[in-house]
Motif scaffolding. Structure first.
Motif, mmCIF file in Angstrom:
data_model
loop_
_atom_site.group_PDB
_atom_site.id
_atom_site.type_symbol
_atom_site.label_atom_id
_atom_site.label_comp_id
_atom_site.label_asym_id
_atom_site.label_seq_id
_atom_site.Cartn_x
_atom_site.Cartn_y
_atom_site.Cartn_z
ATOM 1 N N ILE A 39 43.948 47.889 40.821
ATOM 2 C CA ILE A 39 44.351 46.446 40.741
ATOM 3 C C ILE A 39 45.989 46.772 40.123
ATOM 4 O O ILE A 39 46.827 46.350 40.782
ATOM 5 C CB ILE A 39 43.741 45.468 39.783
ATOM 6 C CG1 ILE A 39 42.357 45.231 40.518
ATOM 7 C CG2 ILE A 39 44.657 44.327 39.494
ATOM 8 C CD1 ILE A 39 42.579 44.047 41.738
ATOM 9 N N LEU A 96 42.111 38.389 41.325
ATOM 10 C CA LEU A 96 42.132 39.457 41.115
ATOM 11 C C LEU A 96 40.423 39.976 41.238
ATOM 12 O O LEU A 96 39.994 40.940 41.810
ATOM 13 C CB LEU A 96 42.075 39.871 39.577
ATOM 14 C CG LEU A 96 43.583 39.941 39.175
ATOM 15 C CD1 LEU A 96 43.683 40.432 37.691
ATOM 16 C CD2 LEU A 96 44.118 41.011 40.089
ATOM 17 N N ALA A 97 39.837 39.044 40.978
ATOM 18 C CA ALA A 97 38.259 39.078 41.080
ATOM 19 C C ALA A 97 37.582 39.278 42.436
ATOM 20 O O ALA A 97 36.846 39.924 42.888
ATOM 21 C CB ALA A 97 37.437 37.965 40.438
ATOM 22 N N GLY A 118 30.867 40.105 48.240
ATOM 23 C CA GLY A 118 31.159 41.480 48.163
ATOM 24 C C GLY A 118 30.690 42.316 49.442
ATOM 25 O O GLY A 118 31.171 42.720 50.081
ATOM 26 N N ILE A 165 33.576 45.750 38.751
ATOM 27 C CA ILE A 165 34.074 45.179 37.338
ATOM 28 C C ILE A 165 33.421 43.583 37.263
ATOM 29 O O ILE A 165 33.538 42.744 37.891
ATOM 30 C CB ILE A 165 35.688 44.995 37.505
ATOM 31 C CG1 ILE A 165 36.182 46.498 37.479
ATOM 32 C CG2 ILE A 165 36.150 44.420 36.053
ATOM 33 C CD1 ILE A 165 37.789 46.275 37.605
ATOM 34 N N ARG A 172 36.870 50.082 45.275
ATOM 35 C CA ARG A 172 36.499 48.847 45.001
ATOM 36 C C ARG A 172 34.982 48.734 45.146
ATOM 37 O O ARG A 172 34.396 47.914 44.486
ATOM 38 C CB ARG A 172 37.378 47.864 45.478
ATOM 39 C CG ARG A 172 38.855 47.670 44.826
ATOM 40 C CD ARG A 172 39.658 46.849 45.439
ATOM 41 N NE ARG A 172 40.960 46.932 45.017
ATOM 42 C CZ ARG A 172 42.026 46.347 44.983
ATOM 43 N NH1 ARG A 172 42.093 45.812 45.987
ATOM 44 N NH2 ARG A 172 43.255 46.760 44.643
ATOM 45 N N ASN A 182 39.890 50.218 39.095
ATOM 46 C CA ASN A 182 39.714 49.992 40.752
ATOM 47 C C ASN A 182 41.030 49.514 41.570
ATOM 48 O O ASN A 182 41.069 48.886 42.472
ATOM 49 C CB ASN A 182 38.686 48.911 40.762
ATOM 50 C CG ASN A 182 39.198 47.384 40.618
ATOM 51 O OD1 ASN A 182 40.411 47.231 39.929
ATOM 52 N ND2 ASN A 182 38.525 46.477 41.042
ATOM 53 N N PHE A 237 34.164 40.397 35.120
ATOM 54 C CA PHE A 237 35.464 40.043 34.375
ATOM 55 C C PHE A 237 34.596 39.069 33.236
ATOM 56 O O PHE A 237 33.338 38.645 33.230
ATOM 57 C CB PHE A 237 36.248 39.305 35.117
ATOM 58 C CG PHE A 237 37.170 39.968 36.167
ATOM 59 C CD1 PHE A 237 38.046 40.666 35.652
ATOM 60 C CD2 PHE A 237 36.650 40.388 37.324
ATOM 61 C CE1 PHE A 237 38.990 41.499 36.272
ATOM 62 C CE2 PHE A 237 37.206 41.218 38.214
ATOM 63 C CZ PHE A 237 38.490 42.002 37.770
ATOM 64 N N MET A 254 26.971 45.082 45.508
ATOM 65 C CA MET A 254 27.753 46.094 46.229
ATOM 66 C C MET A 254 27.582 47.495 46.003
ATOM 67 O O MET A 254 27.967 48.328 46.332
ATOM 68 C CB MET A 254 29.653 45.932 45.687
ATOM 69 C CG MET A 254 29.915 44.622 45.925
ATOM 70 S SD MET A 254 31.718 44.251 45.435
ATOM 71 C CE MET A 254 32.421 45.055 46.793
ATOM 72 N N LEU A 290 39.686 40.341 44.932
ATOM 73 C CA LEU A 290 40.204 41.725 45.492
ATOM 74 C C LEU A 290 39.179 42.948 45.014
ATOM 75 O O LEU A 290 39.068 43.852 45.580
ATOM 76 C CB LEU A 290 41.624 41.995 44.916
ATOM 77 C CG LEU A 290 42.790 41.245 45.315
ATOM 78 C CD1 LEU A 290 44.130 41.621 44.599
ATOM 79 C CD2 LEU A 290 42.921 41.360 46.964
ATOM 80 N N SER A 291 38.871 42.674 43.712
ATOM 81 C CA SER A 291 37.944 43.758 43.357
ATOM 82 C C SER A 291 36.655 43.701 44.001
ATOM 83 O O SER A 291 35.920 44.852 43.846
ATOM 84 C CB SER A 291 37.345 43.329 41.574
ATOM 85 O OG SER A 291 38.799 43.506 40.905
ATOM 86 N N ARG A 292 36.239 42.844 44.895
ATOM 87 C CA ARG A 292 35.146 42.827 45.467
ATOM 88 C C ARG A 292 35.533 43.118 47.045
ATOM 89 O O ARG A 292 34.534 42.517 47.953
ATOM 90 C CB ARG A 292 34.242 41.649 45.313
ATOM 91 C CG ARG A 292 33.387 41.946 44.052
ATOM 92 C CD ARG A 292 32.435 40.646 43.723
ATOM 93 N NE ARG A 292 32.793 39.513 43.239
ATOM 94 C CZ ARG A 292 31.965 38.352 43.602
ATOM 95 N NH1 ARG A 292 31.073 38.477 44.531
ATOM 96 N NH2 ARG A 292 32.335 37.224 43.472
ATOM 97 N N GLY A 293 36.650 43.319 47.251
ATOM 98 C CA GLY A 293 36.961 43.993 48.784
ATOM 99 C C GLY A 293 37.350 42.563 49.513
ATOM 100 O O GLY A 293 37.393 42.795 50.931
ATOM 101 N N TYR A 294 37.992 41.685 48.906
ATOM 102 C CA TYR A 294 38.485 40.607 49.605
ATOM 103 C C TYR A 294 40.043 41.121 50.355
ATOM 104 O O TYR A 294 40.636 41.935 49.900
ATOM 105 C CB TYR A 294 38.978 39.377 48.953
ATOM 106 C CG TYR A 294 39.500 38.421 49.457
ATOM 107 C CD1 TYR A 294 38.888 37.431 50.431
ATOM 108 C CD2 TYR A 294 40.837 37.906 49.224
ATOM 109 C CE1 TYR A 294 39.619 36.335 50.904
ATOM 110 C CE2 TYR A 294 41.611 36.943 49.849
ATOM 111 C CZ TYR A 294 40.952 36.055 50.883
ATOM 112 O OH TYR A 294 41.501 34.983 51.331
#
Lengths: 222, 273
Positions: B55, A209-210, B105, B84, B79, B53, B86, B156, A212-216
Motif C-alpha cells: 500500500i 485501503l482495506a 477477496g 492484513i 496482496r 502488502n 485492520f 484468501m 485494495l489489500s484484498r485485491g480490489y
C-alpha cells in the motif's frame, strides 16, 4: 452496541409482498407512482382507486398501518406547503367554512397532498417489505450502472456507523454541558458537522485501503 | 533455513509531508512463526504494516514476500499472500452481508461458484461464524465483527496473517476467543499490539519497533522481563502482571542474531519524549 436492531424502515415479515422479487417491486412502485402523478387531479374517484390499491398491498403485507403512519412524517414539509397554497394562490376565490380561499390553490393543494401521500405511502411499503441488500440486488438486475449500486451499497452499510458516530459526538458535547438551544450555538454544530465529514472521509480512505489489500481492482464481485 | 515469508531489509520511509516514520527496518519472519510487533504509539508500526502488502512504497530498502520482489507485477499476488486485518472491523467489512464480505477477496482472485462458496464457508468456520453468513455486519457484536474480519483475510489463504491491534476494544471473553482461534490456525502470524500479555501468550517471538527502527528482536519472555529495554521504549506491563509468575512458555524459540537481543538505543539519539 450495534447488535440486534434492523434498518429503521424495514418491517420483518414473510408475506407474499415480502417474498416478491425486489426488482418486480421496484418496477411496480415506479409504474404506480408514474400513474398517480399522471392522473388529472380533477378525477377524484381515481385517487380513491389508487388508495385502495396501496391499502390492499399493505393489507397483504401485514405491516401494521401505525408503523407506516409514523414514518410518514417525512411528508410534513409538503403538507405545510399544501396547506398554505389555498391562501397564497391567485385566481377566483370561494368561501370554505367562512374563510376566503383561492379556488385553483385549493385544487393544487388537493393534488399535491393526494399524489404526495400516495407516493410516500407506496415507497414506505416497498421499504418496509424489502431488505436493503435485496433492494440493491434488484436494482442491479434492473441494469442500474454498477458504480451507482456500489455507492448505494456503501451508503446502506455505513449509514448506521455514521449515525452512531454522530450520536457519540452529541453525547460527548452534552456531557460537557453543551446543548444547542439558540442560533449562537450553531457554530458549534457546524464544527461538529465538519468533524463528522472529516472522520467519514478518513474512514472512506481506510475502507479503500482495506479493499485494495484484498485485491480490489475497481469492480465489485457479483 | 526456508524462504522467509517476510523479508524486510533496510526499509526507510518518509510521509509526503516530510515526517520520517521508518529508519532502516530489518525484519524476517519464517513460515509457521507467530511474531509480535511491539512498540509505543507513533513508533511506525502501522506504517511498517502498510509496506508489507505494497500500500505504501518503500523510500529505501526492500520488502520481499515469500521471495517475491515488491513490484507492480507481483502486487496482486503479494496482496493475496499478506492478509492484513485492520484495527477497526467497520473499515474492513464493507459489503451488505458477512458472506458477501468474506467472498470479496477470493472473488477478486477469480474464484466463482462452488469453489468460492466452499472457501467462504471454510473461512467462516475457522472463526466460528459460519451461521452468520447471511447477516449484515452492523448487526453483529464488536467481537464477532473482529472474527469476521479475520475470516475475510483467511478466505484468501494468505502466507501470513498480519493483525493490527487485534485486541483493541475487545472484552476479555472475546479477547480469549480470538486467542483460541489464532492458536487453532495453521498460519504464520505477525501481530501488532500494545497488549503485552497477549503477545506473551500467543507469540514466542517479539520485535520491538521504536522511533522507526527495530531495537530488539528475541523471545517475547526475554524482552518483557528486560526492565531496562522496556523502560527505554515506553513499553509497560499492565499493573499486577509479571511474566515471571507465568514462567517461560514452552517450547522456547531460538534467539535471533549472533548476540541475542539487539539494542540500538545508543546508535540513535532518543527523540526526547
Amino acid at each position: 452496541m450495534g447488535a440486534g436492531h434492523g434498518h429503521k424502515l424495514h418491517f420483518h415479515g414473510h408475506s407474499p409482498v415480502h417474498r416478491a422479487p425486489a426488482h418486480l417491486k421496484v418496477v411496480a412502485l415506479l409504474a404506480f407512482v408514474v400513474l398517480v402523478v399522471a392522473t388529472p387531479r380533477e378525477w377524484f374517484w381515481a385517487f380513491g382507486v389508487h388508495l385502495a390499491v396501496v391499502l390492499a398491498v399493505i393489507g397483504v403485507s401485514r405491516v401494521p398501518p401505525s408503523y407506516l403512519l409514523k414514518r410518514m412524517v417525512v411528508e410534513v414539509p409538503f403538507v405545510v406547503f399544501a396547506l398554505l397554497l389555498p391562501f397564497v394562490a391567485h385566481g377566483p376565490h370561494t368561501e370554505v367554512l367562512g374563510v376566503t380561499v383561492s379556488e385553483p390553490g385549493l385544487l393544487g393543494a388537493w393534488g399535491l397532498l393526494a399524489k404526495g401521500t400516495l407516493g410516500v405511502l407506496a415507497s414506505l411499503t416497498l421499504a418496509a417489505t424489502t431488505e436493503p441488500h435485496d433492494l440493491l440486488a434488484g436494482l442491479e438486475r434492473l441494469r442500474l450502472p454498477d458504480l451507482l449500486v456500489q455507492i448505494m451499497g456503501f451508503m446502506v452499510r455505513y449509514l448506521d456507523v455514521v449515525t452512531t458516530e454522530l450520536q457519540r459526538m452529541r453525547v460527548a458535547r452534552e456531557s460537557r454541558g453543551f446543548s444547542a438551544r439558540n442560533p449562537t450555538h450553531w457554530p458549534v454544530l457546524a464544527r461538529a458537522a465538519g468533524a463528522l465529514f472529516i472522520r467519514s472521509y478518513e474512514r472512506g480512505e481506510r475502507v479503500h485501503l482495506a479493499m485494495l489489500s484484498r485485491g480490489y481492482t475497481g469492480r465489485m464481485p457479483r | 533455513m526456508s524462504t522467509p515469508v517476510l523479508d524486510v531489509r533496510g526499509l526507510a520511509y518518509a510521509y509526503p509531508d516530510g515526517h520520517q516514520a521508518l529508519y532502516g527496518v530489518d525484519l524476517h519472519v519464517h513460515p509457521g512463526e507467530r511474531v509480535a510487533l511491539l512498540g509505543p504509539n507513533g513508533a511506525g508500526k502501522t506504517t511498517l504494516v502498510l509496506h508489507l502488502n505494497g500500500i505504501l512504497e518503500a523510500g529505501a530498502g526492500s520488502v520481499r514476500v515469500s521471495g517475491l520482489e515488491m513490484t507492480k507485477r507481483n502486487l496482486a499476488d503479494i496482496r493475496r499472500r499478506v492478509g492484513i486485518v485492520f484495527q477497526d472491523p467497520d473499515d474492513q467489512l464493507f459489503m451488505g452481508t458477512v458472506g458477501a464480505d468474506v467472498a470479496f477477496g477470493p472473488s477478486n482472485l477469480g474464484l466463482r461458484g462452488a469453489a468460492l462458496d466452499a472457501r467462504v464457508t471454510a473461512a467462516l468456520e475457522q472463526v466460528g461464524m459460519a451461521e452468520y453468513a447471511d447477516r449484515p455486519p452492523h448487526h453483529l457484536s464488536f467481537g464477532q465483527r473482529r472474527r469476521v474480519a479475520v475470516a475475510t483475510v483467511l478466505a484468501m489463504e494468505p502466507d501470513i496473517l498480519v493483525l493490527d491491534e487485534p485486541t483493541a476494544n475487545l472484552d476479555p471473553a472475546s479477547r480469549r476467543e480470538l486467542a483460541d482461534i489464532l492458536r487453532s490456525l495453521d498460519v504464520t502470524v505477525l501481530m501488532v499490539t500494545h497488549d503485552l500479555p497477549y503477545a506473551l501468550e500467543l507469540c514466542p517471538r517479539s520485535v520491538v519497533l521504536s522511533d522507526g527502527s527495530v531495537v530488539a528482536d528475541g523471545a517475547t519472555y526475554d524482552l518483557l522481563t528486560d526492565t531496562e529495554l522496556m523502560r527505554a521504549h515506553r513499553l509497560e506491563l499492565p499493573w499486577g502482571f509479571d511474566p515471571r509468575t507465568t514462567g517461560r512458555p514452552e517450547p522456547a524459540p531460538p534467539r535471533r542474531g549472533p548476540d541475542g537481543l539487539v539494542d540500538s538505543t545508543a546508535t540513535r539519539p532518543s527523540q526526547g519524549d
